[in-house]
Scaffold this motif. Sequence first.
Motif, mmCIF file in Angstrom:
data_model
loop_
_atom_site.group_PDB
_atom_site.id
_atom_site.type_symbol
_atom_site.label_atom_id
_atom_site.label_comp_id
_atom_site.label_asym_id
_atom_site.label_seq_id
_atom_site.Cartn_x
_atom_site.Cartn_y
_atom_site.Cartn_z
ATOM 1 N N TRP A 117 0.816 -1.222 0.000
ATOM 2 C CA TRP A 117 0.000 0.000 0.000
ATOM 3 C C TRP A 117 0.845 1.266 0.000
ATOM 4 C CZ3 TRP A 117 -4.628 0.337 -1.660
ATOM 5 C CH2 TRP A 117 -5.456 -0.787 -1.628
ATOM 6 N N ALA A 118 2.055 1.193 0.506
ATOM 7 C CA ALA A 118 2.913 2.386 0.493
ATOM 8 C C ALA A 118 3.074 2.899 -0.931
ATOM 9 C CB ALA A 118 4.282 2.060 1.094
ATOM 10 N N ALA A 119 3.361 2.000 -1.864
ATOM 11 C CA ALA A 119 3.567 2.415 -3.254
ATOM 12 C C ALA A 119 2.274 2.905 -3.881
ATOM 13 C CB ALA A 119 4.143 1.250 -4.054
ATOM 14 N N VAL A 120 1.177 2.206 -3.641
ATOM 15 C CA VAL A 120 -0.102 2.614 -4.231
ATOM 16 C C VAL A 120 -0.544 3.964 -3.685
ATOM 17 C CG1 VAL A 120 -2.553 2.032 -4.383
ATOM 18 C CG2 VAL A 120 -0.826 0.261 -4.712
ATOM 19 N N ASP A 121 -0.459 4.146 -2.370
ATOM 20 C CA ASP A 121 -0.885 5.410 -1.757
ATOM 21 C C ASP A 121 -0.060 6.588 -2.268
ATOM 22 O OD1 ASP A 121 -2.781 4.036 -0.269
ATOM 23 O OD2 ASP A 121 -1.495 3.873 1.502
ATOM 24 N N ARG A 122 1.251 6.398 -2.362
ATOM 25 C CA ARG A 122 2.116 7.513 -2.771
ATOM 26 C C ARG A 122 1.928 7.854 -4.241
ATOM 27 N NH1 ARG A 122 7.182 4.790 0.387
ATOM 28 N NH2 ARG A 122 6.659 5.520 2.481
ATOM 29 N N GLY A 128 -3.830 13.457 -6.613
ATOM 30 C CA GLY A 128 -4.979 13.808 -5.791
ATOM 31 C C GLY A 128 -6.008 12.706 -5.723
ATOM 32 N N LEU A 129 -5.550 11.447 -5.750
ATOM 33 C CA LEU A 129 -6.440 10.290 -5.772
ATOM 34 C C LEU A 129 -6.073 9.311 -4.656
ATOM 35 C CD1 LEU A 129 -6.317 9.642 -9.636
ATOM 36 C CD2 LEU A 129 -8.218 10.692 -8.379
ATOM 37 N N ALA A 305 -1.129 9.381 2.543
ATOM 38 C CA ALA A 305 -0.043 8.404 2.502
ATOM 39 C C ALA A 305 0.872 8.536 3.715
ATOM 40 C CB ALA A 305 0.760 8.541 1.214
ATOM 41 N N GLN A 306 1.021 9.760 4.223
ATOM 42 C CA GLN A 306 1.867 9.965 5.402
ATOM 43 C C GLN A 306 1.217 9.388 6.643
ATOM 44 O OE1 GLN A 306 3.335 13.987 5.926
ATOM 45 N NE2 GLN A 306 3.842 13.619 8.071
#
Length: 469
Positions: A117-122, A128-129, A305-306
Amino acid sequence: MADNLLDSVRVDELRARFGGPVVTPTMPEYEDVRAVFNSMITARPSVIARCGSVSDVKTALEFARGNGLEVAVRSGGHSVAGASLVEAGLVIDVRPMADVAVDPAQRTVRLGGGATWAAVDRQSQRYGLATTGGRVSTTGVAGLALGGGSGWLERKFGLTCDNLLSVELVTADGQEVSANEYENSELFWALHGGGGNFGVATSLLLRLHPLEQFSMALLLWPAEAGRAVAGSYREFIAGAPDEIGGGLIYLTGPSEEFVPRELTDVLCCAVLVTFTGPEPELREHIAPLLDAEPPGRLITDIPYAQLQCMLDDPPGYRNYWSDEHLVTLSDEALDRFCERARDMIVPSPSQQVLLPWAGAVAGGADWPGFHRDATWAVHPLGLWEDPADDGRARAWVRNLRADMRPWASGDVYLNFIGDEGADRVRAGYGEENYGRLARVKARYDPTNVFNRWHNVLPETEGEPLAGAH
């Protein structure tokens, strides 16, 4: 096979046909590659095939069949039940298949089966998605999505599986299959909560949603204030919009600047409020909670993401988790919930969590996962270091579940639990959905090769197939 080692000649034959690294127990990197989030899982596979392509996945499956090896599939390695490892078997490790590509025009993200999820979120945040993901960034996307997918954004955007648009899968016999609304639609239905029962997910496509602003509040009180806070939180959530997420959490007070010294390293009651909007509006929403004068408070705009990275727990702890869903949250249920927190191991990263659902969770499609009429989830999340505490931690989790049963719906979100037996797996789906999943299983994995993730047994007309494990 002896001492968990395969004949080196056979392993060399696999390496000759395999694009990625093949790791065995004699290699120095084995322990690092084998390690999973839950250190209580000690299974030692004979081979870890680190797949860099669909071809590697197919080759690994063929090798396992030819050598009579049990198979596990690894993405993030967060399965508390240990689905990512298998004793003396072969692990199909898809972590190298971790590419992430966002299509901002279509508001979708395509990702490899090993992405976290780190990669997807960032990547999504750049446009802005966002979509509903795990509550920490190190969780594998595939395991969470195929198991249902609960996260901080679920009341607004639904579960992760509600946003699943297609899956590319390699089945037990090495066939490549696409599952979506139009192709293999019954398999597509099964992948919305049926987990890794049907094959190896090599690629997923998820829907994204606009998320230009995001804010959060973390409010802390001493544990003795917890029951009053819990009552206020229940009332707050009853009137909160779907843009509000979060939960009530008993935890060890962290050593952070916003936490008073007297609340550090002791049991605290916390409220986390997430909001898909700006901090000034969040403050307006949480005014009733602020009236309770939390001694510790952090209220801020923050990139989504943070926030996800802030909540990461390091691997290596011993883990024991479970789950009960509540149809109603009475005063007596709150009393018992708050009283049981006294049994937590403190200090530790353990948490006793009360999550509000409803919103888009209740309005989602009829997938095979947990029933959507539950309004609350009680999630004891045990993480500790000393094996001497194993009995105490397990007792706390089991006793909390027992405390909640008078108000429980009887179903369960399987991503939240370890190995609690076949009856709990059936409870996660309900009998009708379990039967439907079993028929899908019979079509795509008739010999039950993929049996590590809360296993659904293959069957036709209500009878398990001969040869299933």
